[in-house]
Enzyme design. Sequence first.
Site, PDB file in Angstrom:
ATOM      1  CG  ASN A 151      -0.340  -0.184   2.507  1.00 23.25           C
ATOM      2  OD1 ASN A 151       0.781  -0.666   2.620  1.00 23.25           O
ATOM      3  ND2 ASN A 151      -1.043   0.195   3.558  1.00 23.25           N
ATOM      4  CD  GLU A 249       4.334   0.960   9.671  1.00 21.58           C
ATOM      5  OE1 GLU A 249       3.659   1.986   9.505  1.00 21.58           O
ATOM      6  OE2 GLU A 249       5.278   0.636   8.947  1.00 21.58           O
ATOM      7  CG  LEU A 250       2.297  -5.684  13.653  1.00 17.38           C
ATOM      8  CD1 LEU A 250       2.065  -6.689  14.775  1.00 17.38           C
ATOM      9  CD2 LEU A 250       2.848  -6.386  12.419  1.00 17.38           C
ATOM     10  CB  CYS A 283      -1.743   0.090   8.646  1.00 19.28           C
ATOM     11  SG  CYS A 283      -0.475   1.325   8.934  1.00 19.28           S
TER      12      CYS A 283
END
Length: 359
Positions: A151, A249-250, A283
């Site tokens: 993304n 980085e979730l 996100c």
Amino acid sequence: MPDLIPKLLIGGEFRAQTTLEPLRVINPCTEELLWTAPRGGAAEVEEALHHARAALKIWSKVHGWERAKVLRGIARAMEARKGALARALSHEIGRPIAQSEGEVLIAIEQFDWFAGEAERLFGETIPSRQGGRLATALEPVGIVAAFTAWNFPINLLARKIAPALAAGCPIICRPSEQTPLTSTLIAEACAEGGAPAGTVQMLFGPAETITPLLMAAEEVRKISLTGSTRVGQMLLAEAAKTVKRCSMELGGHAPVVICEDADVDNAAALCALFKFRNAGQVCIAPNRFYVHESLVERFGSGMVKAGEALVLGDSQDRATTMGPLTLASQRDRVEALSADTEASGARRLTGGRRPANHN
């Protein structure tokens, strides 16, 4: 972009093909084939690890000020490619071209910023309570493996490559197979900017092929992932087996709360901006809105107004303000979610289906 093709970067060598079946990259705007990309496998992973081991011995001993020169060289090489980078990104994920150009500029800043950090890698001298001094020195942790999503394919790679190089660590990247040309252009900028062979390597291939091999490698001492919480949990468990350091980085799912005394019109405009950015494929995009009952109708009207003002279209058209969802699987999932929500009693205010003229 007929003159540009996706390529692996292994040990300083760019490769347009391997012995494996190439990956197919589909244009989200037309659902037609954009290009193919070389698929890496076990042999390519092992070769990349070999070159990274050799590069670590050299790059880890390079002074921070010299590393900074390379990082600034990469930034300048990316500047020379910023048009090609933006077009590649826009083609591969369907983001409008003007927004794609903005991501390139942010990524360039990453390399410039970490160049400054490389010049400030200082240790500490601490007075001991028992007399004398205690000295600390910073050392490269070792080979880094980086896994990125599609993304924000330029910025995510920049935010992993730049700090790794600044710290004196070689890095092996497995970007999304949806964005191989974007990743290739970044790799070319790294090579042109002066990154020695083996310090930056780029492997394309399915996650189920590349990732387990890198995770099992003892010499990989750190991993960096931008992806889902589910995948993060899996990699953390695998990293524990070889005690790798991890940066994750979730995904997030935090709500937006609109209180009774809020500036509701401004809140609606800002929420729409963040919700519809990159077609919602962010996100940190807001997914839940808790609005005071006295403001519900006004807030909803503001969101509807912003949504209906979006110009849907081809990502290369500068009039377009929102492109398609990048993956057909995500589009189908969103359609199913929308239908299920309405079936459960929700009231749809606008949209809710594919536009007839962009289907």
